[in-house]
Design a protein around this motif. Structure first.
Motif, PDB file in Angstrom:
ATOM      1  N   TYR A  12     -41.876 -26.161  71.238  1.00  0.00           N
ATOM      2  CA  TYR A  12     -43.069 -25.669  71.774  1.00  0.00           C
ATOM      3  C   TYR A  12     -44.329 -25.191  70.423  1.00  0.00           C
ATOM      4  N   GLN A  13     -43.609 -24.761  69.676  1.00  0.00           N
ATOM      5  CA  GLN A  13     -44.465 -24.593  68.606  1.00  0.00           C
ATOM      6  C   GLN A  13     -45.353 -25.640  67.842  1.00  0.00           C
ATOM      7  N   GLU A  14     -44.742 -26.745  68.212  1.00  0.00           N
ATOM      8  CA  GLU A  14     -45.389 -28.106  67.602  1.00  0.00           C
ATOM      9  C   GLU A  14     -46.642 -28.491  68.513  1.00  0.00           C
ATOM     10  N   THR A  15     -46.921 -27.949  69.438  1.00  0.00           N
ATOM     11  CA  THR A  15     -47.950 -28.235  70.589  1.00  0.00           C
ATOM     12  C   THR A  15     -49.134 -27.381  70.462  1.00  0.00           C
ATOM     13  N   ASP A  16     -50.308 -27.725  71.242  1.00  0.00           N
ATOM     14  CA  ASP A  16     -51.202 -27.229  71.381  1.00  0.00           C
ATOM     15  C   ASP A  16     -51.349 -26.522  72.632  1.00  0.00           C
ATOM     16  N   GLN A  17     -52.435 -25.971  73.218  1.00  0.00           N
ATOM     17  CA  GLN A  17     -52.520 -25.280  74.680  1.00  0.00           C
ATOM     18  C   GLN A  17     -52.248 -26.442  75.716  1.00  0.00           C
ATOM     19  N   MET A  18     -52.530 -27.640  75.306  1.00  0.00           N
ATOM     20  CA  MET A  18     -52.397 -28.478  76.184  1.00  0.00           C
ATOM     21  C   MET A  18     -50.797 -29.188  76.441  1.00  0.00           C
ATOM     22  N   GLY A  19     -50.013 -28.476  75.505  1.00  0.00           N
ATOM     23  CA  GLY A  19     -48.564 -29.021  75.392  1.00  0.00           C
ATOM     24  C   GLY A  19     -48.572 -30.523  74.548  1.00  0.00           C
ATOM     25  N   VAL A  20     -49.498 -30.789  73.943  1.00  0.00           N
ATOM     26  CA  VAL A  20     -49.580 -32.130  73.136  1.00  0.00           C
ATOM     27  C   VAL A  20     -49.249 -31.670  71.714  1.00  0.00           C
ATOM     28  N   VAL A  21     -48.385 -32.597  71.190  1.00  0.00           N
ATOM     29  CA  VAL A  21     -48.104 -32.435  69.881  1.00  0.00           C
ATOM     30  C   VAL A  21     -49.120 -32.373  69.063  1.00  0.00           C
ATOM     31  N   TYR A  22     -49.416 -31.302  68.222  1.00  0.00           N
ATOM     32  CA  TYR A  22     -50.489 -31.435  67.224  1.00  0.00           C
ATOM     33  C   TYR A  22     -50.537 -32.471  66.178  1.00  0.00           C
ATOM     34  N   HIS A  23     -51.677 -32.995  65.892  1.00  0.00           N
ATOM     35  CA  HIS A  23     -51.705 -34.318  65.124  1.00  0.00           C
ATOM     36  C   HIS A  23     -51.019 -34.242  63.762  1.00  0.00           C
ATOM     37  N   ALA A  24     -51.021 -33.128  63.071  1.00  0.00           N
ATOM     38  CA  ALA A  24     -50.460 -32.992  61.645  1.00  0.00           C
ATOM     39  C   ALA A  24     -48.866 -32.596  61.981  1.00  0.00           C
ATOM     40  N   ASN A  25     -48.395 -32.523  62.861  1.00  0.00           N
ATOM     41  CA  ASN A  25     -47.099 -32.500  63.039  1.00  0.00           C
ATOM     42  C   ASN A  25     -46.125 -33.737  62.812  1.00  0.00           C
ATOM     43  N   TYR A  26     -47.037 -34.683  63.038  1.00  0.00           N
ATOM     44  CA  TYR A  26     -46.510 -35.996  63.032  1.00  0.00           C
ATOM     45  C   TYR A  26     -46.037 -36.491  61.514  1.00  0.00           C
ATOM     46  N   LEU A  27     -46.995 -35.979  60.590  1.00  0.00           N
ATOM     47  CA  LEU A  27     -46.690 -35.998  59.139  1.00  0.00           C
ATOM     48  C   LEU A  27     -45.308 -35.386  58.855  1.00  0.00           C
ATOM     49  N   VAL A  28     -45.048 -34.317  59.474  1.00  0.00           N
ATOM     50  CA  VAL A  28     -43.807 -33.699  59.420  1.00  0.00           C
ATOM     51  C   VAL A  28     -42.757 -34.534  59.674  1.00  0.00           C
ATOM     52  N   TRP A  29     -43.019 -35.103  60.912  1.00  0.00           N
ATOM     53  CA  TRP A  29     -41.861 -36.120  61.458  1.00  0.00           C
ATOM     54  C   TRP A  29     -41.584 -37.130  60.449  1.00  0.00           C
ATOM     55  N   PHE A  30     -42.463 -37.785  60.086  1.00  0.00           N
ATOM     56  CA  PHE A  30     -42.536 -39.081  59.113  1.00  0.00           C
ATOM     57  C   PHE A  30     -41.776 -38.503  57.973  1.00  0.00           C
ATOM     58  N   GLU A  31     -42.056 -37.373  57.287  1.00  0.00           N
ATOM     59  CA  GLU A  31     -41.271 -36.964  56.222  1.00  0.00           C
ATOM     60  C   GLU A  31     -39.615 -36.644  56.586  1.00  0.00           C
ATOM     61  N   ILE A  32     -39.398 -36.189  57.799  1.00  0.00           N
ATOM     62  CA  ILE A  32     -37.936 -35.905  58.039  1.00  0.00           C
ATOM     63  C   ILE A  32     -37.345 -37.430  58.372  1.00  0.00           C
TER      64      ILE A  32
END
Length: 138
Positions: A12-32
């Motif tokens: 949940y904390q990775e998303t915005d009010q629309m329930g969509v993943v906030y764009h910068a979180n993909y960079l964290v996923w890339f690192e993982i």
């Protein structure tokens, strides 16, 4: 081609009010996912850092094709797109149910932690260099 698939449960904390993943979180996923890729070859950033070496990002590209949403189980596919002994480019596909939602890449170099002077992976970590040569997609 050596591709590593890393599951990501969208929190949940990775998303915005629309329930969509906030764009910068993909960079964290890339690192993982990049870390999992490296570990799949038998290496680790932690061991690199013990030697006083770090691997900063020098370029990053992301294309958002569809929104990943809260509750989705995403899979980040990672592979080594190019490698020249100094620079490594990792490529990523973020998929939900085998459908591509996001694509991207990140370029990295390895440098001395103090001073950020570039280091040759081939000279400093020859086993890592050989594994990259054997697994680069180019």
């Amino acid at each position: 081609m050596h591709v590593v698939k890393t599951p990501i449960e969208v929190r949940y904390q990775e998303t915005d009010q629309m329930g969509v993943v906030y764009h910068a979180n993909y960079l964290v996923w890339f690192e993982i996912a990049r870390t999992k890729f490296i570990e799949s070859l038998g290496f680790s950033y932690a061991d690199m850092e013990k030697e006083g070496i770090v691997s900063p990002v020098t370029d990053i590209q992301v294309s958002y094709l569809k929104p990943v949403k809260y509750g989705d189980i995403a899979t980040v596919e990672t592979w080594l797109a190019s490698y020249d002994g100094i620079r490594s480019v990792y490529a990523y596909n973020v998929k939900v149910n085998d459908e591509k939602f996001v694509t991207g890449s990140s370029e990295h170099v390895i440098v001395k932690k103090d001073g950020f002077r570039p280091v040759s992976l081939r000279k400093k970590f020859p086993d890592w260099h050989e594994a990259y040569q054997a697994n680069v997609m180019e």
